[in-house]
Design an enzyme around this catalytic site. Structure first.
Site, PDB file in Angstrom:
ATOM      1  CB  THR A   1      -0.857  -0.236   1.342  1.00 21.04           C
ATOM      2  OG1 THR A   1      -1.568  -1.135   1.114  1.00 21.04           O
ATOM      3  CG2 THR A   1      -2.005   1.262   1.187  1.00 21.04           C
TER       4      THR A   1
ATOM      5  CE  LYS B   1      -5.271  -2.086   2.208  1.00 26.72           C
ATOM      6  NZ  LYS B   1      -4.047  -2.776   2.147  1.00 26.72           N
TER       7      LYS B   1
ATOM      8  CE  LYS C   1       2.234   2.341   5.141  1.00 27.06           C
ATOM      9  NZ  LYS C   1       1.466   2.075   3.700  1.00 27.06           N
TER      10      LYS C   1
END
Length: 268
Positions: free
Chosen positions: A93, A168, A234
Site C-alpha cells: 500500500t 485501498k 500511514k
C-alpha cells in the site's frame, strides 16, 4: 507455466507466496534475511541470491514490502533484469503517484505494472480469501489473474494504474474511522454500566456492526493495536496527501486520527 517471483515475506506476503507455490506455480523467493526463507523449505519454492537474479527468471513478480521507499528500492534492482512482456504486481500500500511513475518506467522497458493492494491480512491470505484491488491495463490483469486467484476471494479492476491504491487508502481510512467509533461506542456503554464484552457481542449481531468493531472488540487496550495503528496512520496520511482539506476526507480523518494516536501512546 508462468514463473512467479515474490518479494516481501511478512505476515501477509508470506502466506500469499505459500498459496502461489502450493497451487503449483514455479516460485522463486528473495529476502534480505535468510530466516524469512526457512518457512518455505518444505515447498518447491526456489530462492534467488539477489533481486536481479529473481527478476531474470520470472514472468510475474509480486512485491509486498511495507512502504514507498521499500518498493522503489526493490524496483531499482528488479526492473532492469526483467524480460519484456513480464508483469510486476505491487501488493504494497503506497502512494498512487508512486505506482504511476513506476508504471511509466516499466512500460519503457516493455514490462507491465499493476498496482494491486490487498485486504484481509495474514489469515485472509492463508485462506485464499483476500480482496485484491487492481489498477492497470486489463490485458496485464488477465495475464496476472491466475496467480492472483491463488490467494484471492475477490479481484476488482478499478481503473488505470493508481486506482487500486486509491481504493485501498479509502478503505483503510474508513477502517480506522470505524475502529475509532467502536472505541467510543464501547466506552460509552461501559460508562453506563454495560459489560463491554456483552455489548460487543450484541452489536456484532446488530445494525451497528462493522469489521472495525470486530477487530477492536478483541483488543484489551488501543495500544494493543500499535503495529496496525502505525500502518493505518500511514494510509490516512497518504489519502490526506491526495485530498488535502476535502470535507469528506476531513470528516473521516477527524474521527480516525485521535484513535490512531491512542494506539501508539505509552500507557500511563
Amino acid at each position: 507455466m508462468t514463473c512467479v517471483g515474490f518479494i516481501g515475506l511478512g505476515s501477509q506476503g508470506g502466506s500469499m507466496a505459500r498459496r502461489i507455490v502450493e497451487a503449483g506455480f514455479p516460485l522463486t523467493l528473495w529476502a534480505r534475511r535468510a530466516e524469512s526463507l526457512s518457512p518455505y523449505a518444505d515447498t518447491a519454492a526456489a530462492t534467488a541470491e539477489s533481486i536481479a537474479a529473481l527478476g531474470a527468471v520470472c514472468d510475474h513478480v509480486g512485491i509486498c514490502v511495507v512502504d514507498d521507499a521499500g518498493v522503489r528500492a526493490v524496483m531499482d534492482e528488479l526492473l532492469p533484469a526483467m524480460k519484456p512482456g513480464s508483469v510486476i504486481v505491487i501488493h504494497s500500500t503506497i502512494h498512487p503517484d508512486s505506482c504511476k511513475a513506476l508504471a511509466a518506467q516499466a512500460a519503457a522497458r516493455g514490462v507491465a505494472l499493476l498496482d494491486a493492494p490487498v485486504s484481509g491480512g495474514g489469515p485472509g491470505a492463508a485462506a485464499g480469501t483476500l480482496t485484491v484491488m487492481v489498477g492497470g491495463d486489463a490485458d496485464a490483469l488477465a495475464t496476472a489473474r491466475p496467480v492472483l486467484e491463488t490467494f484471492a476471494g475477490l479481484i476488482v479492476h478499478l481503473g488505470d494504474v493508481g486506482a487500486g491504491q486509491t481504493a485501498k487508502l479509502v478503505n483503510n481510512t474508513l477502517m480506522a474511522a470505524n475502529m475509532a467509533l467502536a472505541h467510543h461506542a464501547l466506552a460509552s456503554g461501559e460508562a453506563l454500566g454495560i459489560d463491554r464484552t456483552a455489548l460487543a457481542d450484541l452489536v456484532k449481531a446488530s445494525s451497528g456492526r462493522s469489521f472495525g468493531l470486530e477487530v477492536y472488540a478483541r483488543l484489551p487496550t488501543p495500544q494493543a493495536f500499535g503495529h496496525g495503528g502505525k500502518l493505518l496512520a500511514k494510509d490516512v496520511g497518504l489519502l490526506g496527501a491526495l485530498l488535502g482539506d476535502d470535507p469528506a476526507f476531513a470528516a473521516l480523518r477527524d474521527v480516525a486520527r485521535p484513535f490512531l494516536d491512542l494506539t501508539t501512546e505509552t500507557p500511563s
